[in-house]
Design an enzyme around this catalytic site. Structure first.
Site, PDB file in Angstrom:
ATOM      1  N   CYS B  14       0.829  -1.211   0.000  1.00 46.11           N
ATOM      2  CA  CYS B  14       0.000   0.000   0.000  1.00 46.11           C
ATOM      3  C   CYS B  14       0.870   1.269   0.000  1.00 46.11           C
ATOM      4  O   CYS B  14       1.819   1.327   0.772  1.00 46.11           O
ATOM      5  CB  CYS B  14      -0.894  -0.033   1.231  1.00 46.11           C
ATOM      6  N   PRO B  15       0.570   2.292  -0.758  1.00 46.73           N
ATOM      7  CA  PRO B  15      -0.530   2.400  -1.724  1.00 46.73           C
ATOM      8  C   PRO B  15      -0.099   2.107  -3.165  1.00 46.73           C
ATOM      9  O   PRO B  15      -0.680   2.637  -4.104  1.00 46.73           O
ATOM     10  CB  PRO B  15      -0.957   3.854  -1.570  1.00 46.73           C
TER      11      PRO B  15
END
Lengths: 133, 76
Positions: B14-15
């Site tokens: 992430c991200p």
């Protein structure tokens, strides 16, 4: 409709905190939220141009994990936020002066909109949500 | 209908998968679907939330052996 502008004051030079700022800034900027980041104090040296990640990032146990896994590089995340969303970045004029640095010459290329003072940043931040890291 | 574009973001945290999706959506035509493969559990939750917030369509998500397939349609 654009959300409430987000203002991030990044002062820490720790990798973990720079990473968090990059995540908040990039995701916020691509989520229809104007974001401005003011990079100051010990954080600014991490944004020097043409240095290796080992020199750029310092931190604790999580930093070690970041360096050995496929966690997105913080500088790339800031760059993504600028490319794909509404993200502005400002380098603290005081820290630039103390290091005798110039945005166009000494900081990561294409990442900053220019130097700025804290007073102007804080005045802008009155119109949004301020996060200090 | 054009062939669905695939993004293999397995292994990225992430991200990263979200950023790869957004970059692909910028270049896609309205109505085009994009399939994201991700091994990141957070992204499996974050991508549909982001899609709903900005007004695209989350077609569906499936999970197999720790890999999520998230399909998104560009709506605007």
């Amino acid at each position: 409709m654009a959300g409430l502008p987000l203002y991030i004051l990044l002062a820490s030079g720790e990798h973990e905190k720079i990473q968090l700022a990059a995540m908040i800034a990039s995701v916020g900027a691509v989520s229809d939220r104007p974001v401005e980041v003011f990079v100051s104090m010990d954080a600014l040296p991490a944004f020097r141009r043409d240095i290796e990640p080992a020199e750029r990032y310092h931190g604790g146990p999580l930093h070690e994990t970041f360096m050995t896994s496929k966690v997105p590089d913080a500088m790339e995340l800031f760059s993504n936020g600028r490319m794909l969303g509404d993200l502005k970045m400002w380098a603290c004029a005081l820290i630039l002066d103390l290091h005798h640095w110039e945005v166009e010459k000494d900081l990561v290329e294409g990442l900053f909109d220019g130097p700025a003072g804290l007073t102007v940043f804080l005045a802008s931040a009155e119109g949004g949500q301020l996060i200090t890291i | 209908m054009s062939e669905r574009q695939k993004i293999d973001a397995r292994g990225a945290f992430c991200p990263g998968p979200l950023m790869e999706l957004i970059a692909a959506l910028k270049l896609a035509q309205v109505g085009e679907e994009i399939e994201v493969l991700s091994s990141d559990k957070g992204s499996a939750a974050d991508i549909p939330a982001w899609v709903a917030k900005v007004g695209h369509v989350h077609v569906g998500t499936t999970e197999q052996d720790g890999c999520w397939t998230i399909i998104v349609r560009k709506a605007k």
